[in-house]
Design an enzyme around this catalytic site. Sequence first.
Site, PDB file in Angstrom:
ATOM      1  N   VAL A   1       4.613  18.092  23.065  1.00  0.00           N
ATOM      2  CA  VAL A   1       5.026  17.832  24.452  1.00  0.00           C
ATOM      3  C   VAL A   1       3.762  17.633  25.287  1.00  0.00           C
ATOM      4  O   VAL A   1       2.916  18.532  25.374  1.00  0.00           O
ATOM      5  CB  VAL A   1       5.866  18.997  25.026  1.00  0.00           C
TER       6      VAL A   1
ATOM      7  N   GLY B   1       7.226  16.926  32.565  1.00  0.00           N
ATOM      8  CA  GLY B   1       7.333  17.774  31.376  1.00  0.00           C
ATOM      9  C   GLY B   1       8.685  18.452  31.304  1.00  0.00           C
ATOM     10  O   GLY B   1       9.313  18.526  30.242  1.00  0.00           O
TER      11      GLY B   1
ATOM     12  N   TYR C   1       7.054  26.971  29.764  1.00  0.00           N
ATOM     13  CA  TYR C   1       8.263  27.185  28.973  1.00  0.00           C
ATOM     14  C   TYR C   1       9.112  28.322  29.531  1.00  0.00           C
ATOM     15  O   TYR C   1      10.334  28.318  29.385  1.00  0.00           O
ATOM     16  CB  TYR C   1       7.886  27.410  27.500  1.00  0.00           C
TER      17      TYR C   1
HETATM   18  C1  LIG Z   1       2.388  21.620  29.899  1.00  0.00           C
HETATM   19  C2  LIG Z   1       2.915  20.285  30.423  1.00  0.00           C
HETATM   20  C3  LIG Z   1       3.710  19.584  29.318  1.00  0.00           C
HETATM   21  C4  LIG Z   1       3.829  20.560  31.623  1.00  0.00           C
HETATM   22  O1  LIG Z   1       4.324  19.329  32.107  1.00  0.00           O
HETATM   23  P1  LIG Z   1       4.336  19.038  33.674  1.00  0.00           P
HETATM   24  O2  LIG Z   1       4.986  17.734  33.890  1.00  0.00           O
HETATM   25  O3  LIG Z   1       2.954  19.215  34.197  1.00  0.00           O
HETATM   26  O4  LIG Z   1       5.240  20.245  34.193  1.00  0.00           O
HETATM   27  P2  LIG Z   1       6.384  20.192  35.312  1.00  0.00           P
HETATM   28  O5  LIG Z   1       5.820  19.537  36.525  1.00  0.00           O
HETATM   29  O6  LIG Z   1       7.618  19.629  34.732  1.00  0.00           O
HETATM   30  O7  LIG Z   1       6.556  21.745  35.584  1.00  0.00           O
HETATM   31  C5  LIG Z   1       7.785  22.407  35.429  1.00  0.00           C
HETATM   32  C6  LIG Z   1       7.623  23.831  35.855  1.00  0.00           C
HETATM   33  O8  LIG Z   1       6.669  24.491  35.007  1.00  0.00           O
HETATM   34  C7  LIG Z   1       5.615  25.063  35.774  1.00  0.00           C
HETATM   35  N1  LIG Z   1       4.377  24.927  35.014  1.00  0.00           N
HETATM   36  C8  LIG Z   1       3.821  23.792  34.551  1.00  0.00           C
HETATM   37  N2  LIG Z   1       2.696  24.063  33.863  1.00  0.00           N
HETATM   38  C9  LIG Z   1       2.527  25.401  33.925  1.00  0.00           C
HETATM   39  C10 LIG Z   1       1.558  26.305  33.414  1.00  0.00           C
HETATM   40  N3  LIG Z   1       0.514  25.889  32.693  1.00  0.00           N
HETATM   41  N4  LIG Z   1       1.722  27.625  33.670  1.00  0.00           N
HETATM   42  C11 LIG Z   1       2.758  28.068  34.391  1.00  0.00           C
HETATM   43  N5  LIG Z   1       3.739  27.260  34.892  1.00  0.00           N
HETATM   44  C12 LIG Z   1       3.617  25.957  34.659  1.00  0.00           C
HETATM   45  C13 LIG Z   1       5.592  24.252  37.060  1.00  0.00           C
HETATM   46  O9  LIG Z   1       5.006  24.971  38.102  1.00  0.00           O
HETATM   47  C14 LIG Z   1       7.061  23.980  37.276  1.00  0.00           C
HETATM   48  O10 LIG Z   1       7.662  25.115  37.855  1.00  0.00           O
HETATM   49  P3  LIG Z   1       8.905  24.986  38.872  1.00  0.00           P
HETATM   50  O11 LIG Z   1      10.025  24.325  38.079  1.00  0.00           O
HETATM   51  O12 LIG Z   1       9.183  26.386  39.247  1.00  0.00           O
HETATM   52  O13 LIG Z   1       8.402  24.110  39.970  1.00  0.00           O
HETATM   53  C15 LIG Z   1       1.764  19.372  30.920  1.00  0.00           C
HETATM   54  O14 LIG Z   1       1.068  20.011  31.951  1.00  0.00           O
HETATM   55  C16 LIG Z   1       0.796  18.960  29.827  1.00  0.00           C
HETATM   56  O15 LIG Z   1       1.009  17.951  29.160  1.00  0.00           O
HETATM   57  N6  LIG Z   1      -0.290  19.722  29.643  1.00  0.00           N
HETATM   58  C17 LIG Z   1      -1.293  19.383  28.656  1.00  0.00           C
HETATM   59  C18 LIG Z   1      -0.758  19.392  27.254  1.00  0.00           C
HETATM   60  C19 LIG Z   1      -0.102  20.695  26.859  1.00  0.00           C
HETATM   61  O16 LIG Z   1      -0.718  21.743  26.951  1.00  0.00           O
HETATM   62  N7  LIG Z   1       1.164  20.609  26.418  1.00  0.00           N
HETATM   63  C20 LIG Z   1       1.935  21.742  26.031  1.00  0.00           C
HETATM   64  C21 LIG Z   1       1.787  21.988  24.604  1.00  0.00           C
HETATM   65  S1  LIG Z   1       2.587  23.478  24.159  1.00  0.00           S
END
Ligand SMILES: CC(C)(COP(=O)(O)OP(=O)(O)OC[C@H]1O[C@@H](n2cnc3c(N)ncnc32)[C@H](O)[C@@H]1OP(=O)(O)O)[C@@H](O)C(=O)NCCC(=O)NCCS
Length: 140
Positions: A72, A84, A112
């Site tokens: 993801v 995400g 998550y």
């Molecule tokens: C992790 C990842 C997939 C999240 O996707 P995103 O589009 O940035 O997340 P969203 O905007 O959909 O966030 C959804 C919710 O999660 C929370 N959230 C996102 N990243 C977070 C983090 N690192 N720690 C805590 N909360 C987090 C957001 O605040 C949001 O909360 P809300 O619904 O209360 O507003 C993205 O940041 C990413 O690709 N990161 C780098 C790669 C990675 O680490 N992937 C995960 C592998 S396990």
Amino acid sequence: MKVDITYSCAGINWTTITAILKQVGMAHHAPDEHRKAFEASFTTVFAWNKGQLVGFGRAISDGVYQAAVYDVAVVPEFQGQGVGSAIMKHLLKTLPQCNVILYASPGKEGFYTTLSFKKMKTGMALFKNGAAMTERGFTD
Ligand SMILES: CC(C)(COP(=O)(O)OP(=O)(O)OC[C@H]1O[C@@H](n2cnc3c(N)ncnc32)[C@H](O)[C@@H]1OP(=O)(O)O)[C@@H](O)C(=O)NCCC(=O)NCCS
């Protein structure tokens, strides 16, 4: 932000998949390895903004009661805008009867948690590159 969601692997540029995984600091492989992994998955989800691939994810599953989520990722400029979360919701919708497990990148557990995932107390892993995974904070 509103993204277009697609499920099919047809027409995906696997070099872009490798590049995005590398860009966000996740494990990445040669493009054709990703093609094989995504095509062999139970569900693949791709998120698009005006024709640009901005994120993706995949789940492997027996399609009955167990599933695991991998790869993801959201392109940095599009993070923090619900992409995400949309990818995960579309993945989970295809797995309605399944227990779903995953391992978060260190520091991403909170993402998550917002989707109702709980920390596992007995999760075990046999990683190919165990020392590197310990170094990166995945295992004790
Ligand atoms: C992790 C990842 C997939 C999240 O996707 P995103 O589009 O940035 O997340 P969203 O905007 O959909 O966030 C959804 C919710 O999660 C929370 N959230 C996102 N990243 C977070 C983090 N690192 N720690 C805590 N909360 C987090 C957001 O605040 C949001 O909360 P809300 O619904 O209360 O507003 C993205 O940041 C990413 O690709 N990161 C780098 C790669 C990675 O680490 N992937 C995960 C592998 S396990």
